[in-house]
Design an enzyme around this catalytic site. Structure first.
Site, PDB file in Angstrom:
ATOM      1  CB  CYS A   1       0.862  -8.905   1.019  1.00 27.21           C
ATOM      2  SG  CYS A   1      -0.798  -8.563   0.433  1.00 27.21           S
TER       3      CYS A   1
ATOM      4  N   GLY B   1       3.885  -3.686  -1.136  1.00 21.99           N
ATOM      5  CA  GLY B   1       2.491  -3.253  -1.097  1.00 21.99           C
ATOM      6  C   GLY B   1       2.403  -1.826  -0.604  1.00 21.99           C
TER       7      GLY B   1
ATOM      8  CG  ASN C   1       2.997 -12.584   0.556  1.00 22.35           C
ATOM      9  OD1 ASN C   1       4.187 -12.823   0.402  1.00 22.35           O
ATOM     10  ND2 ASN C   1       2.253 -12.118  -0.422  1.00 22.35           N
TER      11      ASN C   1
END
Ligand code: AMP
Length: 463
Positions: free
Chosen positions: A2, A28, A102
């Site tokens: 992410c 992402g 993340n």
């Protein structure tokens, strides 16, 4: 996998967040979200898909504020549906709070069960939600920590939440008048700070600051909690860990080559991987061909070290995403063909050495070798600028299950035969580790099976 971005104290924060998170799109592609505070309230917009395609002008106009956090998601934990996209926003006894995350927690399953038993309710199936739930569970002020008066209300709750989770987390909390950035004590995922006039910025990679013409300030350190509010910027280290575990795969593949993460320029590290691969290699070839984009930088290092020409024998079509984002093998197969086209002008009659950054399932390499042969290459020597991937990641990189990893199922010679190459060689683990200054501070579990942090209970993985 992410990307996260944050900005505190800037007019049009929502627009900075939009461009900042756009620069992290490679981290992402499943969904994007932006939460903004104007010191009174927090608003959020979340959309499936890519930043540029999904976020509309009207969305940004509806957000308008001074402080923002944003997220691009590639789901590693929780289902990939819209419900789990971030920022996750909740009304708590501290007011409305938004969070982006993340990384992956390794104690999510037992901790969630414990909290549910206590009667706490969950809406999402992602580990990120835990951080908000835990804000309500208690307080913790580790000994020796002196809080600034404006942190007395919120930080003991944040510290409590952090004391309960284990795993990989780079986090940004947005309160209506505060932004709090956190990096887990082992520092699995990167998180950087930037400056732009009176604003402070946070991002997974420094490339997000470049696009905004902001200055790269420093890294948020492992175990650090940075608070930004109207009173200024403060730093705390509530929980320290002797052991660090920065993700070496960020340097191999995941971060963009122009980024600065983990105190390293990704480009330099990646190029060095290619050089070391060349030094370990005796293959006789005429031309070095990178697999774009991931193999470009190591191929450059390899070609320069060998004194061989680097030629673009594979041309990338830029209108497609990455090949892993499709859920089934059949779809992934098409994606590879959509993404790359062989360049006969370079390949015809040539002995080529092809460089890619990593070999995971082996399906990409197999198609590439086949493609190069069909375009006339006489010999195809596959070189991988990282060691065999032998272990799944529990800390936030989307690797397949252990069974799907080709290096777990086959010996080198069988892999070579499977992908159809004339020869196959990987970079050694020793060489990869020598690329970073302090290899003992890095996690290389996917290449070594040495996991720095045990999963508690069942591993929480999406696929
Ligand atoms: P595979 O077909 O599974 O061997 O795929 C390897 C290719 O996927 C390489 O070209 C890598 O650049 C890329 N790759 C490696 N790891 C990942 C990941 N976690 N997500 C997406 N792509 C990846």
């Amino acid at each position: 996998m992410c990307g996260i971005f944050g900005i505190f104290n800037a007019e049009y924060a929502e627009r900075y967040a939009f461009y900042g998170i756009y620069a992290l799109q490679h981290r992402g592609q499943e969904s994007v979200g932006i939460a903004v505070s104007n010191f009174e309230d927090i608003k959020v917009v979340k959309k499936p898909g890519l930043v540029l395609e999904s976020v509309r002008k009207e969305d940004l106009e509806s957000l308008s504020g001074y402080n923002a956090i944003a997220h691009v998601r590639y789901s590693t934990a929780g289902d990939s549906g819209g419900l789990n996209s971030q920022p996750i926003v909740r009304d708590t006894s501290l007011g409305r709070v938004a969070v982006v995350h993340n990384g992956n927690l390794v104690n999510y399953i037992p901790l969630r069960a414990e909290l549910e038993e206590k009667g706490l309710r969950f809406v999402h199936t992602s580990d990120t939600e835990l951080f908000l739930t835990l804000l309500e569970e208690g307080e913790n002020l580790p000994e020796g920590i002196d809080l600034h008066p404006s942190d007395v209300e919120v930080l003991p709750r944040v510290f409590h939440a952090l004391s309960r989770v284990r795993g990989a987390y780079s986090l940004l909390f947005l309160f209506k008048d505060k932004l709090i950035a956190v990096r887990d004590p082992m520092g699995f995922r990167p998180l950087l700070m930037g400056r732009l006039k009176d604003a402070v910025l946070f991002a997974s990679e420094s490339c997000a600051f470049d696009i905004l013409q902001a200055e790269l300030w420093r890294e948020v350190k492992p175990g650090e909690v940075v608070v930004a509010d109207a009173q200024g910027i403060r730093s705390y280290f509530p929980f320290k860990s002797e052991k660090k575990a920065m993700c070496i795969f960020e340097l191999v593949y995941f971060s963009k080559p122009e980024s600065f993460v983990f105190d390293s320029w990704v480009y330099r590290a990646r190029k060095r991987m290619g050089e070391l691969l060349a030094y370990e290699d005796e293959v006789l070839a005429e031309t070095v061909v990178p697999v774009p984009d991931s193999g470009l930088v190591p191929a450059l290092g390899y070609a320069q070290a060998k004194g061989l020409p680097l030629e673009l024998g594979l041309i990338r079509n830029h209108y497609v995403g990455r090949s892993f984002i499709e859920p089934t093998q059949a779809l992934r197969d098409i994606k590879v063909l959509m993404k790359l086209n062989p360049n006969r002008a370079v390949l015809e009659g040539k002995r080529v050495v092809v460089i890619d950054d990593s070999l995971v399932r082996g399906t990409t390499s197999k198609k590439i070798v086949n493609m190069l042969r069909r375009a006339g290459a006489k010999e195809v020597h596959m070189r991988i600028a990282s060691p065999p991937v032998v272990g799944p990641c529990y800390y936030g990189i989307d690797t397949p299950t252990r069974e799907e990893l080709i290096a777990n199922r086959m010996e080198l010679e069988d892999i070579r035969r499977f992908i159809g190459a004339d020869s196959l060689k990987y970079l050694s683990l020793e060489s990869l580790r020598s690329v970073v200054e302090s290899p003992q501070d890095f996690c290389d579990a996917c290449f070594s099976n040495h996991y720095p942090l045990e999963v508690e209970g069942t591993a929480f993985r999406m696929r």
